[in-house]
Write an enzyme that holds these catalytic residues in place. Structure first.
Site, PDB file in Angstrom:
ATOM      1  CG  HIS A 123      48.642  34.336  39.996  1.00 15.00           C
ATOM      2  ND1 HIS A 123      49.107  34.034  40.809  1.00 15.00           N
ATOM      3  CD2 HIS A 123      48.496  35.475  40.744  1.00 15.00           C
ATOM      4  CE1 HIS A 123      48.932  33.995  42.344  1.00 15.00           C
ATOM      5  NE2 HIS A 123      47.809  35.439  41.891  1.00 15.00           N
ATOM      6  CD  GLU A 149      50.157  37.622  44.485  1.00 15.24           C
ATOM      7  OE1 GLU A 149      50.386  38.127  46.169  1.00 15.24           O
ATOM      8  OE2 GLU A 149      49.468  36.705  43.964  1.00 15.24           O
ATOM      9  CG  HIS A 204      43.127  40.805  42.256  1.00 12.16           C
ATOM     10  ND1 HIS A 204      42.478  39.418  42.934  1.00 12.16           N
ATOM     11  CD2 HIS A 204      44.335  40.017  44.094  1.00 12.16           C
ATOM     12  CE1 HIS A 204      42.103  38.679  43.558  1.00 12.16           C
ATOM     13  NE2 HIS A 204      43.653  39.339  44.299  1.00 12.16           N
ATOM     14  CG  HIS A 238      43.989  36.107  41.805  1.00 14.69           C
ATOM     15  ND1 HIS A 238      44.743  36.713  42.024  1.00 14.69           N
ATOM     16  CD2 HIS A 238      42.814  36.287  40.990  1.00 14.69           C
ATOM     17  CE1 HIS A 238      44.029  37.764  40.536  1.00 14.69           C
ATOM     18  NE2 HIS A 238      43.256  37.359  40.610  1.00 14.69           N
ATOM     19  CG  HIS A 280      47.372  42.466  47.100  1.00 16.53           C
ATOM     20  ND1 HIS A 280      47.782  41.965  48.057  1.00 16.53           N
ATOM     21  CD2 HIS A 280      47.824  41.638  46.151  1.00 16.53           C
ATOM     22  CE1 HIS A 280      47.545  40.595  47.870  1.00 16.53           C
ATOM     23  NE2 HIS A 280      47.683  40.568  46.322  1.00 16.53           N
ATOM     24  CD1 TRP A 334      44.632  32.055  44.934  1.00 17.30           C
ATOM     25  CD2 TRP A 334      43.788  32.429  47.867  1.00 17.30           C
ATOM     26  NE1 TRP A 334      45.654  32.749  46.232  1.00 17.30           N
ATOM     27  CE2 TRP A 334      45.543  33.339  47.579  1.00 17.30           C
ATOM     28  CE3 TRP A 334      43.933  32.175  49.013  1.00 17.30           C
ATOM     29  CZ2 TRP A 334      46.028  33.711  48.404  1.00 17.30           C
ATOM     30  CZ3 TRP A 334      44.127  33.538  49.806  1.00 17.30           C
ATOM     31  CH2 TRP A 334      45.337  33.292  49.518  1.00 17.30           C
ATOM     32  CG  ASP A 377      47.603  39.246  42.584  1.00 17.27           C
ATOM     33  OD1 ASP A 377      47.405  38.934  41.625  1.00 17.27           O
ATOM     34  OD2 ASP A 377      47.690  40.014  43.623  1.00 17.27           O
TER      35      ASP A 377
END
Length: 214
Positions: free
Chosen positions: A51, A167, A57, A47, A155, A17, A53
């Site tokens: 991974h 994800e 998160h 992340h 989410h 990210w 979540d």
């Protein structure tokens, strides 16, 4: 039994990210130094790569990774090709017969490239999956929400229905159909996410799952 790895490999070229912590491995002590072993350490965002979540998160009152049940992350799964969809609607999910749904979207699986946009689910799609008993939603992109989302509506919707999120899986080399999934998160106390080694298993025979399992 065929085992199919659907994990992104961690390496120095792994996309992350923007602004987050990139993956880094370092050999801290060599065998020459210790006289017996090499010892390494890693630094990474939770992340990056493939991974899970945790609800924490997106919700400071939500469960952390170590508080999650393990059953949603291992068991029968179905891979569904939604690569023709920019937005994934309830019509994509008819007669789901698995507790885990893995979505093959139109984003190419390139671990070294962070996408600029991804296909997303609608709230109605999440609700339909919940009504069909799904406990885990997996996607082959970095997020179940739009990449620029601030409210993280999907989410929240997934967690509201007692489901969990996987994800950055890789499904370009996987055919649609039924499999056995293993994608167990690490036992990281207080963490908001965890890397996983996600694999699918397939033996061309229907895998039976006890009705009391997630």
């Amino acid at each position: 039994m065929k085992i199919i790895d659907i994990s992104q490999p961690f390496s120095k070229t792994l996309a992350h990210w923007p602004g987050d912590t990139p993956f880094r491995y370092e050999t801290v002590y060599t065998k020459a130094e210790t006289g017996s072993v090499n010892i390494g350490k890693i630094e990474t965002s939770l992340h990056s790569g493939t991974h899970v979540d945790a609800p924490f998160h997106v919700d400071h009152k939500g469960m952390t990774i170590d508080q999650l049940p393990l059953e949603p992350f291992i068991g029968n799964a179905v891979v569904i090709d939604v690569s023709n969809e920019k937005t994934i609607h309830p019509s994509a999910f008819e007669n789901i017969d698995a507790r885990r749904v893995l979505l093959k979207t139109n984003t190419p699986n390139n671990p070294e490239h962070f996408p600029t946009a991804v296909a997303t689910l609608t709230r109605e799609a999440v609700q339909k999956l919940s009504m069909q008993g799904v406990k885990l939603i997996g996607v082959d992109v970095p997020s179940v929400d739009a990449l620029d989302s601030k409210d993280m509506a999907i989410h929240h919707e997934i967690h509201k229905h007692g489901m969990f999120i996987l994800e950055n899986i890789m499904l370009d080399h996987v055919q649609s159909g039924n499999y056995f999934l293993s994608a167990l998160p690490l036992h990281l106390h207080g963490a908001d996410g965890s890397p996983v080694r996600a694999v699918l298993m397939h033996d061309n025979h229907e895998i039976k799952e006890e009705t009391h399992e997630f």
